[in-house]
Design an enzyme around this catalytic site. Structure first.
Site, PDB file in Angstrom:
ATOM      1  N   TYR A 155      68.549  39.088  -8.817  1.00 33.32           N
ATOM      2  CA  TYR A 155      68.838  37.950  -7.939  1.00 33.32           C
ATOM      3  C   TYR A 155      67.753  37.789  -6.871  1.00 33.32           C
ATOM      4  CZ  TYR A 155      71.762  34.951  -4.924  1.00 33.32           C
ATOM      5  OH  TYR A 155      72.266  33.925  -4.145  1.00 33.32           O
ATOM      6  N   LYS A 159      65.339  34.566  -6.469  1.00 29.46           N
ATOM      7  CA  LYS A 159      65.347  33.756  -5.251  1.00 29.46           C
ATOM      8  C   LYS A 159      63.983  33.757  -4.560  1.00 29.46           C
ATOM      9  CE  LYS A 159      69.501  32.089  -5.272  1.00 29.46           C
ATOM     10  NZ  LYS A 159      69.669  30.660  -5.654  1.00 29.46           N
TER      11      LYS A 159
END
Length: 254
Positions: A155, A159
């Site tokens: 993640y 991002k």
């Protein structure tokens, strides 16, 4: 109303719930026609009804943002039924948290495909509409996890990638009247964060209270907090702001 200008069209992905739903409702309140996009079209209907009940115009669209043909079909349908998209909010996302040594390649790929590949495919599909119009607003959802977060190698990398993608879009598309900016939320109260608390076997209220102790404004965030920021980046007045990452996290993060 008769004689009123045709509203600009906004596409929000991952908009059936949480941050995406809050953004969809806010942009509709701003006067935009809104395409509510999510994997399950039926799940989008609740947000569409909320927008329509408030006097807005919205369309529920089912699409897998990580699938090229699904994205192309969705954008074409939106252009036909609502109008050429002028605003794109790449919000769709999933989490598959685990420590690195436990993380599977499938969990890595799933997160990358939705966040990064999804943002790429959606942006590529809408940019021709925006360049023809000489106007566009692209808002990508990053996260404070882009700075690194235990148990989120996939993640966090996705991002951080979103931020680099955003800055490159700003460089490539600026001459066509298109801006690209990213918003990096901190802790936001959504079904996703509630599910995290549940996995930890901690009551959500206790979880939020513990998190809030480390936030300078002494509270956790709401989808509406992110929606306000999106509203600004999507506005006519934000035309000289591009390639920026705004941390909406209740205090300094970078």
């Amino acid at each position: 109303m008769t004689g009123s200008p045709t509203p600009r069209v906004a596409i929000i992905t991952g908009a059936a719930r949480g941050i995406g739903a809050g953004v969809a409702r806010r942009l509709a309140a701003d006067g935009l026609a809104v395409a509510v996009v999510d994997l399950d079209e039926t799940a989008c209907q609740v947000v569409v009804r909320q927008i329509e009940d408030a006097g807005g115009r919205a369309l529920a669209v089912g699409a897998d943002v990580s699938d090229e043909k699904s994205v192309e079909a969705a954008v074409e349908r939106i252009a036909v039924e609502l109008g050429d998209p002028a605003i794109l909010v790449n919000n769709a996302g999933i989490i598959r948290d685990n420590l690195l040594f436990k993380m599977t390649a499938a969990d890595w790929d799933a997160v990358m495909n939705v966040h990064l590949r999804g943002a790429f495919l959606m942006t590529r599909a809408v940019q021709s509409h925006m360049t023809r119009a000489g106007f566009g607003r692209i808002v990508n959802l990053s996260s404070t996890s882009a700075l690194g977060n235990r148990g989120q190698a996939n993640y966090a990398a996705a991002k951080a990638g979103v931020q680099g993608f955003t800055k490159t879009l700003a460089i490539e598309l600026g001459a066509f009247g298109i801006t690209a900016n990213a918003i990096a939320p901190g802790f936001i109260e959504t079904e996703m964060t509630a599910a995290t608390a549940a996995r930890m076997d901690v009551p959500f209220d206790d979880f939020k209270a513990a998190v809030a102790k480390d936030i300078p404004v002494a509270r956790t965030g709401l989808p509406e907090d992110i929606a306000h920021a999106v509203s600004y980046f999507a506005s006519e007045g934000a035309g000289f702001v591009s390639g920026q990452v705004l941390y909406v996290a209740g205090g300094p993060k970078a």
